[in-house]
Write an enzyme that holds these catalytic residues in place. Structure first.
Site, short mmCIF file in Angstrom:
data_model
loop_
_atom_site.label_atom_id
_atom_site.label_comp_id
_atom_site.label_asym_id
_atom_site.label_seq_id
_atom_site.Cartn_x
_atom_site.Cartn_y
_atom_site.Cartn_z
N ARG A 225 47.98 17.41 66.71
CA ARG A 225 48.39 18.67 66.00
C ARG A 225 47.26 19.74 66.64
O ARG A 225 46.76 20.55 65.94
CB ARG A 225 48.10 18.56 64.55
N SER B 278 53.89 20.27 56.42
CA SER B 278 52.81 19.87 55.95
C SER B 278 51.71 20.87 55.78
O SER B 278 51.54 21.53 57.10
CB SER B 278 52.49 18.56 56.85
N GLU C 43 46.70 22.57 58.21
CA GLU C 43 47.19 22.69 59.57
C GLU C 43 47.80 23.86 59.82
O GLU C 43 48.10 24.39 60.99
CB GLU C 43 48.43 21.51 59.28
P1 FAD Z 1 54.86 30.20 64.30
O1 FAD Z 1 54.58 29.76 63.00
O2 FAD Z 1 55.73 31.25 64.68
O3 FAD Z 1 53.70 29.94 65.36
C1 FAD Z 1 52.81 28.75 65.18
C2 FAD Z 1 51.74 29.05 65.98
O4 FAD Z 1 52.12 29.10 67.36
C3 FAD Z 1 50.84 30.48 65.76
O5 FAD Z 1 49.54 30.22 65.75
C4 FAD Z 1 51.52 31.43 66.82
O6 FAD Z 1 50.61 32.56 67.01
C5 FAD Z 1 51.63 30.60 68.04
N1 FAD Z 1 52.68 30.91 68.78
C6 FAD Z 1 53.77 31.08 68.66
N2 FAD Z 1 54.60 31.02 69.55
C7 FAD Z 1 53.67 31.29 70.63
C8 FAD Z 1 53.83 31.54 72.26
N3 FAD Z 1 55.16 31.89 72.53
N4 FAD Z 1 52.52 31.55 72.87
C9 FAD Z 1 51.56 31.20 72.33
N5 FAD Z 1 51.39 30.93 70.93
C10 FAD Z 1 52.53 31.04 70.13
N6 FAD Z 1 55.37 20.58 62.79
C11 FAD Z 1 55.38 19.15 63.31
O7 FAD Z 1 54.42 19.14 64.11
N7 FAD Z 1 55.98 18.12 62.92
C12 FAD Z 1 56.92 18.25 61.90
O8 FAD Z 1 57.24 17.13 61.47
C13 FAD Z 1 57.04 19.24 61.41
N8 FAD Z 1 57.78 19.49 60.19
C14 FAD Z 1 58.15 20.71 59.46
C15 FAD Z 1 58.78 20.90 58.48
C16 FAD Z 1 58.95 22.07 57.86
C17 FAD Z 1 60.17 22.03 56.72
C18 FAD Z 1 58.33 23.21 58.37
C19 FAD Z 1 58.56 24.64 57.62
C20 FAD Z 1 57.49 23.06 59.31
C21 FAD Z 1 57.41 21.83 59.87
N9 FAD Z 1 56.47 21.73 61.17
C22 FAD Z 1 56.41 20.52 61.52
C23 FAD Z 1 55.58 23.04 61.44
C24 FAD Z 1 56.23 23.76 62.56
O9 FAD Z 1 57.82 23.57 62.45
C25 FAD Z 1 55.54 23.90 63.92
O10 FAD Z 1 54.52 23.89 63.93
C26 FAD Z 1 56.67 24.58 64.92
O11 FAD Z 1 56.18 24.44 66.28
C27 FAD Z 1 56.30 26.11 64.71
O12 FAD Z 1 57.12 26.97 65.34
P2 FAD Z 1 57.38 28.44 65.20
O13 FAD Z 1 58.16 28.96 66.38
O14 FAD Z 1 57.91 28.62 63.67
O15 FAD Z 1 55.91 28.90 65.18
N1 EPU Z 2 52.83 9.77 50.93
C1 EPU Z 2 52.33 9.52 49.57
N2 EPU Z 2 52.60 10.38 48.67
C2 EPU Z 2 53.25 11.75 49.29
C3 EPU Z 2 53.41 11.90 50.43
C4 EPU Z 2 53.22 10.78 51.12
O1 EPU Z 2 52.00 8.57 48.95
O2 EPU Z 2 53.48 12.50 48.33
C5 EPU Z 2 52.34 8.70 51.73
C6 EPU Z 2 53.59 8.05 52.31
O3 EPU Z 2 54.08 7.04 51.30
C7 EPU Z 2 53.17 7.22 53.41
C8 EPU Z 2 52.18 8.04 54.14
O4 EPU Z 2 51.56 9.09 52.79
O5 EPU Z 2 52.68 5.92 53.32
C9 EPU Z 2 52.68 9.09 55.04
O6 EPU Z 2 53.67 9.99 54.52
P1 EPU Z 2 54.93 10.37 55.66
O7 EPU Z 2 55.41 9.31 56.47
O8 EPU Z 2 55.86 11.13 54.85
O9 EPU Z 2 54.18 11.54 56.53
P2 EPU Z 2 53.01 12.52 56.49
O10 EPU Z 2 51.79 11.95 56.89
O11 EPU Z 2 53.38 13.07 55.00
C10 EPU Z 2 53.35 13.39 58.84
C11 EPU Z 2 53.55 14.95 59.65
C12 EPU Z 2 54.90 15.41 59.39
C13 EPU Z 2 55.85 14.33 59.93
C14 EPU Z 2 55.71 13.14 59.27
C15 EPU Z 2 56.69 12.23 60.20
C16 EPU Z 2 51.17 15.57 59.40
C17 EPU Z 2 50.17 16.55 58.97
N3 EPU Z 2 52.44 15.48 59.00
O12 EPU Z 2 53.67 13.61 57.30
O13 EPU Z 2 54.81 16.45 59.96
O14 EPU Z 2 57.24 15.16 60.06
O15 EPU Z 2 54.42 12.46 59.55
O16 EPU Z 2 56.10 11.66 61.15
O17 EPU Z 2 50.80 14.72 60.38
C18 EPU Z 2 54.36 19.03 59.60
O18 EPU Z 2 53.40 18.83 60.54
O19 EPU Z 2 54.60 19.91 59.25
C19 EPU Z 2 55.09 17.87 59.09
C20 EPU Z 2 56.17 17.91 58.62
#
Ligand code: FAD
Ligand code: EPU
Length: 337
Positions: free
Chosen positions: A153, A223, A319
């Site tokens: 991240r 997250s 994050e």
């Molecule tokens: P924004 O929120 O618009 O921007 C994010 C950051 O990047 C800001 O600091 C912004 O200034 C900067 N930025 C944006 N565009 C540019 C650019 N062109 N140049 C330079 N800087 C820029 N993230 C994960 O890693 N894994 C996941 O599994 C994951 N799951 C998610 C699930 C949900 C339901 C949600 C809501 C979010 C999740 N995220 C996850 C977080 C998010 O999707 C990512 O961080 C994504 O890359 C953000 O994209 P955005 O365009 O919405 O960014």
């Molecule tokens: N867990 C709990 N309780 C909860 C949530 C999770 O006990 O309420 C336990 C799960 O059972 C598991 C562990 O925590 O043992 C990890 O949970 P999970 O696999 O759901 O993943 P996470 O660590 O919660 C991370 C990323 C996600 C990504 C998933 C899958 C971060 C901060 N988050 O979540 O990214 O999608 O793994 O790889 O690293 C995001 O960045 O926005 C995001 C959704």
């Protein structure tokens, strides 16, 4: 003033002084970067916790190009392309590899900023280069994957290049030697079925839909906190009391803890402060139930950090990027060592 509620998925009712939508990189040369500004994609990792007295620059550059090479494809996608749509578009053309990162909201341009990751894969694995606009020199430059300094991240765009580099496009190298990545727990059962990339993609989508709220239905930013990395020594101490605590090795001396598990064990799943709640199915996600305020969100962040600190002596770092009055803000609740 421009309303920001619909421009970020946590949907707080904030405003900004100016909003510029960038469709061509040359528009960037006309922006006064000496005033407060904030780069925005689809706002799925950004929360405006105050009215922003500056320019919000929404990156909307479009375009995807695919170059076939001997052993791989070079996929070039503009910053404003939707990440998930790009994956689907590539899979339709038989270009597989990104499927574990399906359904992550947001733009291509934001993906390198926090090096998006899920289900055993991180963006960094595919990056050949990141192209961007250097605000100081007003030139377009390319950075190699090594120059991006990717981590969990994390990347150079959050540190040395924060506020001075606008990502305009990303070049992804996708090998023709596709291998499914099925090491993540809930994907492991697929190992025996020799799945296609489409099947892996569908499985990832199904897992995500079962755990994570859809921001268009329930406002959230994914997250909320990073999974904390702590020393082996600290893990051993915690395991004496919490034998079933999930841990993942990062290197020989450190392990990653699951922040969602820590928050749930602190008794905070479902906890509510005003209109902000800890999501009942995934404690790492905070949701805005529609009427949440920035003050309530900040109270919730501090409360979670404090409770997790008191129970586990672990610091949680958010994050999600929080945008204050004229700059990014970092919240570290009252934790005493
Ligand atoms: P924004 O929120 O618009 O921007 C994010 C950051 O990047 C800001 O600091 C912004 O200034 C900067 N930025 C944006 N565009 C540019 C650019 N062109 N140049 C330079 N800087 C820029 N993230 C994960 O890693 N894994 C996941 O599994 C994951 N799951 C998610 C699930 C949900 C339901 C949600 C809501 C979010 C999740 N995220 C996850 C977080 C998010 O999707 C990512 O961080 C994504 O890359 C953000 O994209 P955005 O365009 O919405 O960014
Ligand atoms: N867990 C709990 N309780 C909860 C949530 C999770 O006990 O309420 C336990 C799960 O059972 C598991 C562990 O925590 O043992 C990890 O949970 P999970 O696999 O759901 O993943 P996470 O660590 O919660 C991370 C990323 C996600 C990504 C998933 C899958 C971060 C901060 N988050 O979540 O990214 O999608 O793994 O790889 O690293 C995001 O960045 O926005 C995001 C959704």
């Amino acid at each position: 003033m421009h309303a920001l509620q619909s421009l970020h998925t946590f949907a707080l009712p904030s405003q900004c002084s100016q909003l510029v939508t960038v469709n061509h990189w040359q528009q960037l040369t006309e922006i006064d970067f000496s005033q407060p500004f904030c780069l925005l994609g689809e706002g799925s990792n950004t929360i405006f916790v105050d009215d922003f007295v500056g320019t919000v620059i929404k990156m909307a550059l479009k375009g995807v190009a695919i170059q076939e090479r001997d052993s791989d494809w070079l996929v070039t996608a503009a910053a404003g392309e939707n990440w998930h749509q790009l994956i689907l578009q590539l899979l339709e053309k038989g270009i597989a590899g990104l499927e574990n990162l399906a359904l992550i909201p947001g733009t291509v341009g934001a993906a390198p900023v926090q090096n998006i990751g899920a289900y055993g894969v991180e963006l960094a694995k595919f990056v050949e280069y990141v192209e961007g606009f250097d605000i100081d020199t007003q030139q377009i430059v390319n950075l190699t994957r090594e120059q991006c300094e990717f981590g969990y991240r994390d990347s150079i765009f959050k540190h040395a290049l924060k506020g001075c580099f606008v990502i305009t496009q990303v070049g992804l190298k996708i090998t023709k030697q596709w291998q499914p990545e099925l090491s993540y727990g809930p994907l492991q059962h697929l190992k025996h079925t020799h799945p296609s990339a489409w099947q892996v993609c569908q499985a990832v989508i199904a897992i995500r839909q079962s755990k994570l709220p859809d921001p268009s239905v329930l406002a959230n930013a994914g997250s909320f906190f990073k999974n904390p990395v702590v020393s082996n020594q600290h893990v051993s101490k915690l395991k004496q009391q919490f034998a079933d605590m999930p841990t993942y090795f990062v290197n020989d001396s450190q392990q990653k803890l699951a922040a969602g598990w820590l928050i749930e064990q602190a008794g905070l799943k479902g906890h509510q402060i005003g209109g902000i709640a800890v999501y009942h199915q995934q404690a790492l996600v905070l949701v805005n139930q529609g009427n949440g305020s920035a003050d309530e969100l900040v109270s919730m962040i501090k409360y979670i950090q404090q409770q997790v600190w008191e129970k586990f002596a672990v610091k949680l770092e958010h994050e999600v990027r929080l945008l204050g009055h004229d700059n990014e803000v970092h919240i570290q609740g009252a934790v005493c060592e």
